[in-house]
Scaffold this motif. Structure first.
Motif, short mmCIF file in Angstrom:
data_model
loop_
_atom_site.label_atom_id
_atom_site.label_comp_id
_atom_site.label_asym_id
_atom_site.label_seq_id
_atom_site.Cartn_x
_atom_site.Cartn_y
_atom_site.Cartn_z
N CYS A 371 0.82 -1.21 0.00
CA CYS A 371 0.00 0.00 0.00
C CYS A 371 0.86 1.26 0.00
N GLU A 372 2.01 1.21 0.70
CA GLU A 372 2.89 2.37 0.72
C GLU A 372 3.43 2.68 -0.67
N VAL A 373 3.63 1.64 -1.48
CA VAL A 373 4.12 1.86 -2.84
C VAL A 373 3.02 2.39 -3.75
N ILE A 374 1.79 1.89 -3.62
CA ILE A 374 0.70 2.23 -4.52
C ILE A 374 0.04 3.56 -4.15
N GLU A 375 -0.03 3.88 -2.86
CA GLU A 375 -0.81 5.04 -2.42
C GLU A 375 -0.36 6.35 -3.06
N PRO A 376 0.95 6.64 -3.18
CA PRO A 376 1.33 7.92 -3.83
C PRO A 376 0.82 8.02 -5.26
N ARG A 377 0.79 6.95 -5.98
CA ARG A 377 0.33 6.99 -7.36
C ARG A 377 -1.17 7.24 -7.44
N THR A 378 -1.94 6.66 -6.49
CA THR A 378 -3.38 6.92 -6.50
C THR A 378 -3.68 8.38 -6.15
N LYS A 379 -2.92 8.93 -5.22
CA LYS A 379 -3.12 10.35 -4.89
C LYS A 379 -2.78 11.24 -6.07
N GLU A 380 -1.73 10.85 -6.80
CA GLU A 380 -1.33 11.64 -7.96
C GLU A 380 -2.43 11.66 -9.01
N LYS A 381 -3.18 10.55 -9.16
CA LYS A 381 -4.26 10.49 -10.15
C LYS A 381 -5.62 10.88 -9.54
N GLY A 382 -5.64 11.18 -8.25
CA GLY A 382 -6.90 11.57 -7.62
C GLY A 382 -7.85 10.42 -7.40
N LEU A 383 -7.36 9.24 -7.18
CA LEU A 383 -8.19 8.06 -6.97
C LEU A 383 -8.32 7.76 -5.48
N PHE A 513 -0.66 -20.76 2.47
CA PHE A 513 0.59 -20.62 3.21
C PHE A 513 0.49 -21.45 4.48
N ARG A 514 1.65 -21.79 4.99
CA ARG A 514 1.69 -22.50 6.27
C ARG A 514 1.58 -21.50 7.40
N ALA A 515 0.56 -21.68 8.25
CA ALA A 515 0.38 -20.79 9.38
C ALA A 515 1.50 -21.01 10.38
N ASP A 516 2.07 -19.91 10.87
CA ASP A 516 3.22 -19.97 11.78
C ASP A 516 2.81 -19.43 13.13
N ALA A 517 3.02 -20.27 14.17
CA ALA A 517 2.65 -19.83 15.52
C ALA A 517 3.64 -18.85 16.09
N LYS A 518 4.89 -18.85 15.58
CA LYS A 518 5.92 -17.95 16.10
C LYS A 518 5.76 -16.57 15.47
N PRO A 519 6.16 -15.50 16.16
CA PRO A 519 6.08 -14.17 15.56
C PRO A 519 6.97 -14.09 14.34
N ALA A 520 6.46 -13.49 13.28
CA ALA A 520 7.24 -13.33 12.06
C ALA A 520 8.18 -12.17 12.20
N PRO A 521 9.37 -12.24 11.64
CA PRO A 521 10.29 -11.11 11.69
C PRO A 521 9.73 -9.96 10.89
N PRO A 522 10.12 -8.73 11.21
CA PRO A 522 9.63 -7.57 10.46
C PRO A 522 9.93 -7.74 8.98
N GLU A 523 8.98 -7.35 8.15
CA GLU A 523 9.13 -7.49 6.70
C GLU A 523 10.10 -6.44 6.18
N PRO A 524 11.20 -6.84 5.50
CA PRO A 524 12.11 -5.84 4.97
C PRO A 524 11.48 -5.10 3.81
N ALA A 525 12.04 -3.95 3.51
CA ALA A 525 11.54 -3.16 2.39
C ALA A 525 11.74 -3.93 1.11
N PRO A 526 10.90 -3.70 0.09
CA PRO A 526 11.04 -4.42 -1.18
C PRO A 526 12.41 -4.21 -1.78
N GLU A 527 13.10 -5.31 -2.04
CA GLU A 527 14.46 -5.23 -2.59
C GLU A 527 14.83 -6.58 -3.15
N LYS A 528 15.19 -6.66 -4.39
CA LYS A 528 15.54 -7.93 -5.00
C LYS A 528 17.00 -8.27 -4.82
#
Length: 753
Positions: A371-383, A513-528
């Motif tokens: 959503c952080e990636v898409i939201e600026p573009r929607t605001k730019e188009k007024g959506l 997906f396999r449900a995980d009972a343990k806390p998931a690590p913070p999701e890193p920023a998109p980066e290949k």
């Protein structure tokens, strides 16, 4: 004619065996009776000998008492002479006290003492005490020879055996003649008749005149002959019918065989064509992979210079018109890079080289990043842009968050691109679980122009869009939905679209997906790329950077990036030249191009690591820069000894973040970098692997992931996850060994710094 001929046995026929048996039985009986007679004669002769000895003893007791009492030697000798008149008596002796009153032996045994005869089996001895008035006055010793008795017994035995032999011969001859005449000759006739019948001569007459059982046997044989005649007649009729069926069957089989041969020939030809087509497809796939890899390298190499110079120009003082020009080719370059990445992804999927990661992640954080990636573009188009994530949807999952994010971005990007006004919405709902995996349904709806019903079945094909005018108006290659479809299938789901022209489109896809009972690590920023993410954007430290790059344009871009920084850069155009400069010392970081003529970046990096080990020097950070964007290339770089992999085109921000992360100083250590603690964790993981302690290995991996996320060091996060996800089969795997090696070398360099 019959297929076989029966023959009588050549020897030891039944009659001969019966004759032998009769002879043996008769001989046994006669011999047994003869033995009984011989034994009786022997017993009788032995008893007569004992009686004779007893008579002599009684006579001596009565006749010698006066002679011994009166000491009449003459009378004693006369008695002994009389006794010796019996041929069986060979010794006689009269003893009074210690004196031998009279003694005599036959000529053959003259001079032999009485004791000689006592110890000899061929004699019978007897000692008679002589009494007078109940007082002992002497003894009489007498010896009888058993020779005459033995000779008489042997003579009787010989006569008996001779008579027995004659009797055996007479009886055996009589029995054999009788049995042959009454039994075996009729049996022989029946045998010959049976053989003739067995050989096919059913006209052979059967003699049924024999009395008793033999006559009954002959009658049974005659009945069998008649039955066989009837049976043979029936069999001939059946054979005639079978022969007709056989010929018909052979004709049918011949026709079917010809048909099968024709089909087999056609099938073999088809198999040959399939093999040739497969070989051609394999060659084409290999050629396509090589072409894509080569094109990726050839396009990314100049793209690195283009985008790099565009970034540099963008940061310079530009007029509004110049900034617009620069923004145009920056955007065009980014679009071209996106197309290239899509082509590479589709190629990997089609070749079966795409593999999904299995790592814990937070669904809410993944959706927030999208959503952080898409939201600026929607605001730019007024959506209007909304996102719905109900609380009943599980948040802690295990799977490939990056590929899930890629699918969501593709669908949302299409929604924003084709919607001029209105709303774009993302929603997530739970679906039934399958095989222990949690099911989710993602929906992206927009109020765009919609898709005609006839196009819904083809929009997920590669290089296909709903309308050819779409490409002219909005751009795009039509690869995004094709890639999304393949990725969704790999996540055990399906994707489909619903649309009403003029009212908008809804894209839905499911994933498990396999449900995980343990806390998931913070999701890193998109980066290949596998580069680390810096914790702040502070100034670069003063570093001496060695850049090994054969492209002058790319070298110029990096030099321009670092022009106004405290860093000092030395360039080398070949791997050999770069290795010599590195050996001279003073290098803090190496920027290594991989694709170089002669000594390439892999070989140069390995040579640097070998030289460091030989000299006992700590690891110098090596950043591999390659125009190959495949994950396999990144892994190959790390295996060769590189610490970080940066795919081209290298952006200035990415390069600066990497250099900041590699330049670990006291301020970073004070901020929480615990080199000794990391070294202890890696050492404990290696020991757990060596002793096969899977639980301890996973625990160490989870702690490394936690520290990597806290320190924003993706290398720790990536390889820590490998340790945390290792199963029993992976304890001896190459991937685990490589991960431990990379972590060990990293913490050693960290400890030195």
């Amino acid at each position: 004619m019959p297929d076989h001929v029966l023959h009588t046995p050549p020897s030891r026929s039944l009659g001969r065996r019966a004759a032998l048996a009769q002879t043996f039985i008769t001989a046994g009986i006669v011999l047994l009776m003869s033995a009984i007679i011989i034994a009786f004669n022997f017993s009788r002769q032995d008893a007569m000998l004992d009686d004779r000895l007893a008579n002599v003893s009684r006579l001596a007791e009565a006749a010698l008492a006066p002679a011994v009492w009166q000491v009449d030697y003459a009378n004693a000798r006369d008695f002994i002479d009389v006794v010796l008149q019996d041929d069986s008596v060979v010794f006689a002796q009269v003893i009074t006290g210690r004196e031998v009153m009279a003694s005599r032996a036959s000529e053959e045994y003259e001079g032999k003492p009485f004791s000689y005869f006592q110890n000899h089996k061929g004699f019978r001895t007897s000692t008679v005490e002589i009494h007078k008035f109940d007082d002992w006055i002497g003894s009489f010793n007498v010896v009888l020879s058993t020779r005459h008795v033995r000779d008489e017994i042997l003579l009787n035995a010989a006569v008996t055996l001779f008579l027995a032999l004659i009797l055996i011969l007479v009886l055996a001859r009589t029995l054999c003649h009788t049995s042959r005449k009454r039994l075996f000759l009729p049996l022989r006739k029946l045998e010959k008749t049976a053989i003739a019948i067995a050989e096919g001569d059913l006209d052979t007459p059967v003699d049924t005149s024999a009395p008793g059982e033999l006559g009954g046997l002959a009658l049974a044989l005659d009945d069998m002959r008649e039955s066989s005649r009837a049976l043979i007649r029936d069999l001939r009729e059946a054979n005639a019918k079978l022969e007709g069926h056989r010929k018909q069957l052979e004709a049918t089989v011949r026709e079917r065989t010809e048909e099968l041969n024709a089909k087999n020939a056609s099938l073999n030809q088809a198999l040959v064509e399939v093999r040739q087509a497969k070989r051609a497809a394999d060659v084409a796939s290999l050629a396509k992979s090589r072409f894509l890899a080569g094109m990726s390298h050839e396009i990314r190499t100049p793209m690195n210079a283009i985008l790099g110079m565009a970034d540099i120009l963008w940061e310079s003082d530009l007029t509004e018109e110049q900034a617009r020009y620069v923004q145009v080719f920056r955007t065009a370059g980014e679009s071209l890079l996106g197309i290239l990445n899509d082509v590479l992804d589709l190629s990997k999927i089609e070749a079966g080289h795409m593999r999904l990661e299995e790592a814990p992640f937070s669904l809410s954080e993944t959706v927030d990043k999208v959503c952080e990636v898409i939201e600026p573009r929607t605001k730019e188009k007024g959506l209007d842009f909304t996102c719905s994530l109900p609380p009943e949807v599980p948040d802690r999952l295990t799977g490939d968050a990056g590929r899930l994010r890629q699918v969501l971005l593709n669908l949302l990007d299409n929604g924003v691109k084709f919607t001029r006004q209105g709303t774009v919405r993302l929603s997530v709902e739970p679906t039934p679980d399958r095989e222990g995996l949690a099911g989710l349904q993602f929906s992206v709806t927009d109020t765009g122009p919609g898709i005609p019903a006839g196009k819904l079945a083809t929009i997920f094909d590669a290089f296909t869009q709903a309308d050819d005018s779409t490409t002219r108006e909005f751009g795009g290659t039509g690869l995004g939905l094709a890639i999304s479809k393949q990725l969704v299938h790999m996540m055990h789901g399906r994707i489909w679209a619903e649309s009403t022209p003029g009212r908008g489109t809804a894209f839905h896809f499911t994933a498990h997906f396999r449900a995980d009972a343990k806390p998931a690590p913070p999701e890193p920023a998109p980066e290949k790329s596998s580069r680390p993410v810096a914790r702040d954007a502070g100034p670069l430290p003063a570093l001496h950077i060695l850049m090994v790059e054969d492209s002058k344009y790319n070298a110029f871009v990096i030099q321009t990036y670092l022009k106004d920084t405290p860093c000092r850069i030395t360039t080398a155009e070949t791997g050999r030249q770069g290795l010599d400069i590195f050996k001279a010392g003073g290098v803090d970081v190496v920027l290594m191009d991989v694709q170089m003529p002669g000594m390439d970046g892999y070989e140069t990096t390995r040579a640097i690591r070998d030289w460091e080990r030989e000299q006992g020097l700590p690891r110098t950070p090596v950043v591999a820069m390659t125009a190959h964007a495949l994950d396999e290339e990144a892994e190959r770089c790390l295996q060769a000894g590189a610490d970080i992999h940066l795919p081209k085109p290298v952006k200035k921000s990415a390069l600066f973040e990497t250099l900041r992360a590699l330049a670990i100083g006291p301020e970073e250590q004070a901020a929480g970098m615990d080199a000794q603690g990391l070294a202890d964790l890696v050492r404990g993981a290696k020991q757990a692997r060596d002793r096969g302690d899977l639980a301890a290995l996973r625990t160490a991996g989870a702690q490394l992931v936690s520290k990597g996320e806290a320190l924003s060091v993706s290398l720790l996060t990536k390889y820590g996850r490998v340790l945390a996800e290792t199963d029993e089969q992976g304890l001896e795997g190459e991937r685990l060994s490589q991960s431990l090696t990379i972590l060990t070398e990293y913490v050693e360099r960290l400890a030195f710094v």
